[in-house]
Each structure stands twice: as structure tokens, then as C-alpha cells.
Design a protein around this motif. Structure first.
Motif, PDB file in Angstrom:
ATOM      1  N   ARG A  96       0.748  -1.003   0.073  1.00  0.00           N
ATOM      2  CA  ARG A  96       0.160  -0.126  -0.016  1.00  0.00           C
ATOM      3  C   ARG A  96       0.896   1.420  -0.044  1.00  0.00           C
ATOM      4  O   ARG A  96       2.174   1.324   0.412  1.00  0.00           O
ATOM      5  N   LEU A 114      -3.778   3.886  -0.210  1.00  0.00           N
ATOM      6  CA  LEU A 114      -4.128   3.243  -1.589  1.00  0.00           C
ATOM      7  C   LEU A 114      -3.555   1.874  -1.595  1.00  0.00           C
ATOM      8  O   LEU A 114      -2.301   1.784  -1.561  1.00  0.00           O
ATOM      9  N   THR A 116      -1.967  -1.449  -2.992  1.00  0.00           N
ATOM     10  CA  THR A 116      -1.276  -1.770  -4.042  1.00  0.00           C
ATOM     11  C   THR A 116      -0.621  -3.293  -4.216  1.00  0.00           C
ATOM     12  O   THR A 116       0.443  -3.351  -4.104  1.00  0.00           O
ATOM     13  N   PRO A 121       2.281  -4.061 -10.472  1.00  0.00           N
ATOM     14  CA  PRO A 121       1.541  -2.767 -10.395  1.00  0.00           C
ATOM     15  C   PRO A 121       0.381  -2.859 -11.249  1.00  0.00           C
ATOM     16  O   PRO A 121       0.620  -2.959 -12.464  1.00  0.00           O
ATOM     17  N   GLN A 127       1.200   7.249 -11.084  1.00  0.00           N
ATOM     18  CA  GLN A 127      -0.345   7.345 -11.136  1.00  0.00           C
ATOM     19  C   GLN A 127      -0.602   6.718  -9.613  1.00  0.00           C
ATOM     20  O   GLN A 127      -1.635   7.441  -8.999  1.00  0.00           O
ATOM     21  N   GLN A 128      -0.049   5.906  -9.088  1.00  0.00           N
ATOM     22  CA  GLN A 128      -0.275   5.547  -7.614  1.00  0.00           C
ATOM     23  C   GLN A 128      -0.005   6.614  -6.920  1.00  0.00           C
ATOM     24  O   GLN A 128      -0.519   7.098  -5.975  1.00  0.00           O
ATOM     25  N   ASP A 131      -2.545   9.660  -7.126  1.00  0.00           N
ATOM     26  CA  ASP A 131      -3.701   8.938  -6.436  1.00  0.00           C
ATOM     27  C   ASP A 131      -3.569   8.858  -5.149  1.00  0.00           C
ATOM     28  O   ASP A 131      -4.840   9.614  -4.334  1.00  0.00           O
TER      29      ASP A 131
END
Length: 405
Positions: A96, A114, A116, A121, A127-128, A131
Motif C-alpha cells: 500500500r 491506497l 497496491t 503494479p 499514477q499510484q 492517486d
């Protein structure tokens, strides 16, 4: 040219120094009156009044309430304006990304996690990151552009010579040589990156068990075993950023691990990492071992062992054996560095509490010539992201609180 902005000793620079001193006092003590600020800074009442008026006009302080409990009208109180600036921090693991936003006073105003999961990925790393950041920013009721600075904490370290992440092969998607450039293009604010254990040490140095200590080692044990080295008050990162990657340290008690970067492990990790605790418990005949990720299993077992009665021989043996394993690698560190203090952090250490700490201390005194004091870390709630916030806030305050410009 004499008298220009930034010249030492000029009125503008002296005013800026007084401004910063007052702002630091407000951060440390909370709301203060003009009289109290004057006493703490040594400034006269008229000068303190001018200072506060200047900071209020700049949006750096707010008038808030009055003093109570004394005869006569209460004195006006002032505090740092929390909205003067915001900073963000990220804690990246394979499972995460935890993001948080703090106002200039250090209060966390937004947090977002978030997930993960998986070895590959599901979205590009950039983008992670955006976000996760946007989630925390939204939780704070802000926009991404409101964040003044971001610090990203990851396992391993970005090599300053190549820009590539090293010592963290278990972090999928983070090893592109262009990743830092891609992040810089996607983020509207300046950002820095730092090893996660180094950030824990920074949090302990600013807020926790290492306050006031210029030389200390922080030993971290959670998903992985690592250390942070603080020498002369500053983090020692090493030539490639890998100082403190003690999980790769060869130690007695385990076979030599070769090609450690491919294995993403080493002797000390195999001997005393959190994943060794469940195995040790099974070897000792302990029953009722919980299921789940090894970090949570290890924490539960150590907590149970620390709380077990003296006549519970198996749980006492677990603590004693594990303390010996921890002290084995720690002895090498303290023999070379001779630190004043060793801070034990991460659930693989703190879950054992005072019982485990005392056993490691006793073992270390048998194995090492120097005898640093061992303490448990005080920053227990999200210490990596807390350290990231402290790092981001330090630079942000230096920039935002500079009234000489």
C-alpha cells in the motif's frame, strides 16, 4: 552593497531573525500573548507588537482568544496560522501507499491509504503516487496545488549517482531509471525521497525517544530489518544511500547469503527479521500461532511472550532466543559506531515491550565493548509517514517563515 536585503546585520535580516524566533516559539508553546513573546525573545513590547502586526499582515499568525484567569481584561493571544502552508508525506510499501497532509503547525489534516497488492503494479507508479496524494489532499479539503512540498519514503534508497532505487527489489514498478523525472513532471510541488527507516529516525529525533541526542542508531524491524544512523545530529546515508541496510549484514547463526540483492535478504534478516519469529515459536513448541502476514504474526507472538508469566518457559525462551539474535547483529553496529543511544522501533521490536528491550540490552552488554542505552521508540502511529511530514515541514517552514525577502 551595504544595506541590501539578505546582508547580515541589516535591519531587514534582524527583523526576519526575530520573526522566525517568534514563529518557532508559537509552534513550540502554542498560543502566546505579546508580553510572553517579548519575554521569551528578549524584545521590547513595542518591538514585539510591531513583529506580531507584521506577521499577521503576512498571513503567518492569527489573533485567537484572550488569556483567562487573571484580573482585568485578558491579553490577546496569537498562534501560527495553520493555513499558511501545507506539506505531504508518503509511506510506500509493496502492499500500500499511505499518504498524509499536515498544516504548517504539524497537525495531520488528511490521510488516505491506497492498496497496491500483487507482484505487478495494476497502475503506473506515477499514477499510484498521485492517486494516493490526491486522496489525502481531498480528505483534507484541499487541492493538490495547495501542497507546498512532498516527501516520499520507500524501502531501500535512490542511488544519487544513477537515480535508480536500490536495496528494494521487492517494490514492484519503482526501478525505472526515469521514475524520478516522471514524478517531477507529474507533481506540481517540489518533492524529495528518503529511505523509510531514515524517516522513522527523523520522527524519533524530532518528536520521540531520540530528542536531544546527536548520535544514535535506530533499529527497525517490521516488513524488513533495517537501521538508520544519525551521527552529529545528521543522517548518514552513505555513498549510494545504502547506509543502514543491515538486513544484508552477514552474522553468525545463519549460512552466508550470497547475491544478496537478488535474494533481497541477508544473514541478519534471516536470523532476526520478523519472519524468523513464527519459525522460532514453532521450534519451541508454542501452539496457537495465528495466521496471516508474518509481520502481524510476529507482533502477536512477541506481545504474548512479553505478557506471559515467568513460569511460561516456552514463551520466555522465545523472547530470550530472539533477543540474542537481535543483539548478535546489533553488536556489530555498536562496535563500529559507538552510539550514545539505540532506539528499537517497528512492531517486530516494540511488540516485545520492556521485556524484550531489557533482554536485548543485557545480551548486547555481553557481546559488544561499548554499551549504549537501548530504548523503545515513542512514535508508534505511522512513524514513516510522520517522519516524511516532519521532513517536508522543516523545509516548508524555512521557506514560508522567511520574511527577509
Amino acid at each position: 552593497m551595504a544595506g541590501t536585503a539578505g546582508t547580515p546585520g541589516t535591519p531587514r535580516v534582524l527583523r526576519a531573525m526575530n520573526d522566525r524566533a517568534a514563529l518557532d516559539l508559537l509552534l513550540e508553546h502554542g498560543p502566546l500573548s505579546r508580553t510572553r513573546i517579548g519575554k521569551l525573545t528578549g524584545l521590547s513590547k513595542p518591538t514585539a507588537s510591531q513583529l506580531l502586526a507584521r506577521l499577521e499582515a503576512a498571513g503567518l499568525v492569527l489573533a485567537t482568544g484572550t488569556t483567562e484567569g487573571r484580573p482585568g481584561p485578558g491579553a490577546q493571544l496569537y498562534e501560527v496560522n495553520p493555513a499558511a502552508a501545507y506539506a505531504a508525506g508518503l509511506d510506500v510499501t509493496p502492499e500500500r501507499i499511505l499518504a498524509a497532509v499536515a498544516d504548517i503547525t504539524g497537525r495531520t489534516v488528511g490521510r488516505y491509504e491506497l492498496p497496491t497488492p500483487g507482484r505487478r503494479p495494476t497502475a503506473p507508479v506515477v499514477q499510484q503516487v498521485t492517486d494516493a496524494l490526491d486522496g489525502a489532499v481531498k480528505a483534507a479539503g484541499l487541492a493538490r496545488a495547495d501542497v507546498h512540498r512532498l516527501v516520499i519514503g520507500t524501502p531501500g534508497a535512490f542511488d544519487p549517482n544513477t537515480g535508480r532505487l536500490r536495496y528494494a527489489s521487492h517494490l514492484p514498478g519503482w526501478h525505472s531509471p526515469t521514475l524520478l523525472d516522471e514524478l517531477a513532471a507529474a507533481l506540481p510541488m517540489p518533492f524529495e525521497y528518503e529511505n523509510d527507516v531514515n524517516l522513522v529516525a527523523l520522527a524519533e529525533q524530532r518528536l520521540g525517544a531520540a530528542r536531544g541526542h546527536a548520535d544514535f542508531v535506530l533499529l527497525w524491524n517490521q516488513e524488513g530489518l533495517g537501521a538508520a544512523l544519525v551521527l552529529g545530529g545528521r543522517l548518514h546515508r552513505g555513498f549510494t544511500g545504502g547506509a543502514g541496510e543491515v538486513g544484508f549484514l552477514p552474522v553468525p547463526g545463519t549460512p552466508l547469503v550470497r547475491q544478496v540483492t537478488k535474494a533481497n535478504s541477508g544473514g541478519y534478516q534471516e536470523l532476526a527479521g520478523s519472519q524468523a519469529v513464527p519459525k522460532l515459536a514453532r521450534e519451541l513448541g508454542i501452539t496457537g500461532i495465528p495466521q496471516g502476514h508474518y509481520t502481524h504474526v510476529a507482533a502477536t507472538l512477541l506481545e504474548r511472550a512479553a505478557a506471559a508469566p515467568e513460569d511460561d518457559e516456552r514463551h520466555r525462551a522465545l523472547l530470550t532466543a530472539y533477543a540474542t539474535r537481535l543483539a548478535t547483529g546489533l553488536a556489530s553496529l555498536v562496535s563500529v559506531l559507538d552510539p550514545e543511544l539505540v532506539v528499537l522501533s517497528g512492531t517486530g521490536l516494540t511488540s516485545g515491550g520492556e521485556a524484550l528491550r531489557a533482554l536485548v540490552q543485557a545480551e548486547l552488554e555481553e557481546l559488544a565493548a561499548s554499551r549504549p542505552r537501548l530504548v523503545l521508540g515513542d512514535v508508534r502511529e505511522h512513524p514513516v509517514v510522520r517522519g516524511a511530514l516532519e521532513s517536508a515541514l522543516a523545509t516548508t517552514r524555512d521557506e514560508v517563515f522567511d520574511t527577509s525577502r
